[in-house]
Design a protein around this motif. Structure first.
Motif, PDB file in Angstrom:
ATOM      1  N   GLY A   1      30.864 104.549  16.739  1.00 45.73           N
ATOM      2  CA  GLY A   1      30.491 103.185  16.403  1.00 45.73           C
ATOM      3  C   GLY A   1      31.480 102.139  16.844  1.00 45.73           C
ATOM      4  N   GLN A   2      32.698 102.534  17.228  1.00 43.25           N
ATOM      5  CA  GLN A   2      33.728 101.555  17.605  1.00 43.25           C
ATOM      6  C   GLN A   2      34.350 101.852  18.965  1.00 43.25           C
ATOM      7  OE1 GLN A   2      33.780  98.855  14.214  1.00 43.25           O
ATOM      8  NE2 GLN A   2      34.942  98.757  16.060  1.00 43.25           N
ATOM      9  N   ASN A   3      34.919 103.056  19.137  1.00 41.68           N
ATOM     10  CA  ASN A   3      35.637 103.327  20.380  1.00 41.68           C
ATOM     11  C   ASN A   3      34.714 103.362  21.598  1.00 41.68           C
ATOM     12  OD1 ASN A   3      38.354 103.465  19.541  1.00 41.68           O
ATOM     13  ND2 ASN A   3      38.056 105.511  18.714  1.00 41.68           N
ATOM     14  N   VAL A   4      33.595 104.058  21.477  1.00 42.38           N
ATOM     15  CA  VAL A   4      32.672 104.121  22.620  1.00 42.38           C
ATOM     16  C   VAL A   4      32.153 102.735  22.996  1.00 42.38           C
ATOM     17  CG1 VAL A   4      30.467 105.037  23.425  1.00 42.38           C
ATOM     18  CG2 VAL A   4      32.059 106.534  22.200  1.00 42.38           C
ATOM     19  N   PRO A   5      31.667 101.902  22.036  1.00 46.12           N
ATOM     20  CA  PRO A   5      31.276 100.540  22.408  1.00 46.12           C
ATOM     21  C   PRO A   5      32.440  99.718  22.954  1.00 46.12           C
ATOM     22  CG  PRO A   5      30.351 101.117  20.289  1.00 46.12           C
ATOM     23  CD  PRO A   5      31.320 102.207  20.638  1.00 46.12           C
ATOM     24  N   GLY A   6      33.651  99.951  22.431  1.00 50.75           N
ATOM     25  CA  GLY A   6      34.809  99.217  22.942  1.00 50.75           C
ATOM     26  C   GLY A   6      35.069  99.495  24.408  1.00 50.75           C
ATOM     27  N   PHE A   7      35.005 100.768  24.793  1.00 52.32           N
ATOM     28  CA  PHE A   7      35.163 101.110  26.203  1.00 52.32           C
ATOM     29  C   PHE A   7      34.022 100.531  27.039  1.00 52.32           C
ATOM     30  CE2 PHE A   7      37.717 104.801  24.535  1.00 52.32           C
ATOM     31  CZ  PHE A   7      38.919 104.399  25.109  1.00 52.32           C
ATOM     32  N   ALA A   8      32.806 100.523  26.468  1.00 55.16           N
ATOM     33  CA  ALA A   8      31.660  99.978  27.190  1.00 55.16           C
ATOM     34  C   ALA A   8      31.829  98.486  27.455  1.00 55.16           C
ATOM     35  CB  ALA A   8      30.373 100.245  26.411  1.00 55.16           C
ATOM     36  N   VAL A   9      32.357  97.756  26.483  1.00 54.61           N
ATOM     37  CA  VAL A   9      32.584  96.321  26.661  1.00 54.61           C
ATOM     38  C   VAL A   9      33.581  96.079  27.791  1.00 54.61           C
ATOM     39  CG1 VAL A   9      33.619  94.277  25.593  1.00 54.61           C
ATOM     40  CG2 VAL A   9      31.956  95.647  24.318  1.00 54.61           C
ATOM     41  N   LEU A  10      34.677  96.824  27.795  1.00 53.24           N
ATOM     42  CA  LEU A  10      35.671  96.660  28.851  1.00 53.24           C
ATOM     43  C   LEU A  10      35.082  96.989  30.217  1.00 53.24           C
ATOM     44  CD1 LEU A  10      38.859  98.164  27.141  1.00 53.24           C
ATOM     45  CD2 LEU A  10      38.416  95.763  27.683  1.00 53.24           C
ATOM     46  N   ALA A  11      34.284  98.056  30.296  1.00 51.75           N
ATOM     47  CA  ALA A  11      33.664  98.413  31.572  1.00 51.75           C
ATOM     48  C   ALA A  11      32.696  97.339  32.033  1.00 51.75           C
ATOM     49  CB  ALA A  11      32.943  99.754  31.432  1.00 51.75           C
ATOM     50  N   THR A  12      31.946  96.763  31.104  1.00 55.87           N
ATOM     51  CA  THR A  12      31.003  95.702  31.451  1.00 55.87           C
ATOM     52  C   THR A  12      31.722  94.482  32.003  1.00 55.87           C
ATOM     53  OG1 THR A  12      29.487  96.448  29.721  1.00 55.87           O
ATOM     54  CG2 THR A  12      29.181  94.209  30.542  1.00 55.87           C
TER      55      THR A  12
END
Length: 395
Positions: free
Chosen positions: A220-231
């Motif tokens: 709920g936090q780390n995976v979306p966090g990495f996704a935001v940075l990649a985006t």
């Protein structure tokens, strides 16, 4: 360099105001005293500030960190089932160690990102469901305090969505101060300190709290966090180092109440995006400035805890419910996106939201187990038929 500094300050203010109340409520729910809850909030603020400052400065990338807001919701849901605050501290440490292992052992990190979305999304939605319905209950139980909060939130969602939850929290604080008078200040500590709690390793609490806390923090936090940075174009971030560092910081902060630290998602979009600075190479300053702001805010943890303690509990959970509606919606969408696994998602969500405790283990764990069993039983069976002749082959 003023622009990224402003972005960092705004990001920290937004992140703190949106969820500090649910952090305090969660720690109190698992047995913390007001002083211990204030210590936990202070420890989280300082730990995430140091993580952001050190890793951003070292990598020259805008790497921001936060406490696990879904994790705080899990603490609220687990209230009364931990037995003692020391057992909860032990679960926090286990969660941190699992995050460290996820960073050092790539297989576990990949496995966490491959948890079936019907299970991960439904578990997150099930944890958040009781909190997200709190605004409805609050309007019935505390109409004079809750109705203005919801009205302000709804208006700002339309016009200034970034400030909707902080403004709702501000209205709630004003309502508590007006209704409680000066009595709430009697329990306020202007200079909060660290309160050390010795951990207890209770296997049942580790299974029912520590493991689900790890899963919701990762999924709920780390995976979306990495996704935001990649985006935003940051695809070469030191992912393993970030996971290991946040896990180690959790282990160190846990005895003082720091339950889980992770990569930021919402505030990361502000600090790492073009609003921070047109030049991506200069955006790393924003998390550093945000970290410094978090330290200042953390020094007010005692006052914040006194306010939360003086407020009707349903009001605090209602504001948290407004803040978590986005995460709840995301969990629902990911859980029910695939028609073939909707039954699995529904069963998982229902079991988690039920709040049942079986053999001393909470509903978040049982929801995953039951959901996995339903997925195994109901998944489509592969039908083996006669071989299909290749095109052009003689019959």
């Amino acid at each position: 360099m003023l622009q990224p500094i402003i972005a960092g300050v705004i990001g920290a203010l937004t992140g703190f105001a949106s969820s500090f109340a649910i952090v305090i409520a969660g720690l109190i729910a698992v047995g913390a005293s007001p002083d211990e809850a204030a210590s936990g909030l202070l420890a989280l603020c300082i730990a995430q500030a140091l993580l952001a400052a050190l890793l951003s400065w070292q990598s020259k990338l805008p790497l921001s960190f936060a406490w696990s807001t879904p994790g705080a919701a899990l603490l609220v849901a687990a209230g009364g089932s931990t037995g003692s605050y020391g057992a909860a501290i032990g679960a926090f440490i286990v969660c941190g160690l699992l995050i460290v292992v996820s960073g050092l052992w790539s297989w576990l990190g990949r496995a966490m990102t491959r948890i079936p979305m019907p299970l991960a999304g439904a578990m997150l939605a099930g944890i958040l469901f009781p909190i997200c319905i709190a605004p409805v209950t609050a309007v019935i139980e505390e109409p004079l305090l809750a109705a203005p909060v919801i009205i302000v939130w709804l208006l700002l969602v339309r016009w200034w969505p970034r400030w909707a939850v902080p403004a709702a929290m501000l209205v709630a604080i004003v309502g508590v101060v007006v209704s409680a008078g000066s009595e709430w200040m009697l329990g306020a500590t202007l200079t909060p300190g660290f309160t050390l709690t010795m951990p207890e390793l209770d296997p049942l609490v580790i299974v029912s709290l520590g493991v689900p806390l790890y899963i919701v923090t990762m999924a709920g936090q780390n995976v979306p966090g990495f996704a935001v940075l990649a985006t935003l174009g940051y695809r070469n971030v030191p992912a393993r180092r970030m996971l290991a560092a946040s896990g180690a910081a959790t282990v160190l902060a846990a005895p003082f109440g720091g339950y889980a630290l992770n990569l930021a998602a919402l505030t990361a979009a502000l600090m790492a995006g073009p609003d921070s600075h047109p030049d991506p190479a200069k955006r790393w300053v924003a998390p550093v400035a945000g970290g410094a702001t978090y330290i200042v805010l953390g020094l007010g943890a005692g006052v914040a805890t006194a306010l939360v303690s003086a407020a009707p509990p349903i009001l605090i959970i209602a504001v948290a419910g407004l803040a978590l509606l986005g995460a709840f919606t995301t969990g629902l969408v990911s859980a029910f996106e695939v028609p073939e696994t909707r039954l699995t998602a529904a069963v998982t969500l229902i079991v988690v939201a039920s709040g049942v405790v079986v053999l001393g283990v909470g509903s978040a764990f049982w929801g995953l187990i039951v959901g996995a069993l339903v997925m195994l039983v109901t998944r489509p069976r592969t039908v083996v038929g006669p071989p299909v002749p290749e095109a052009g082959a003689e019959e």
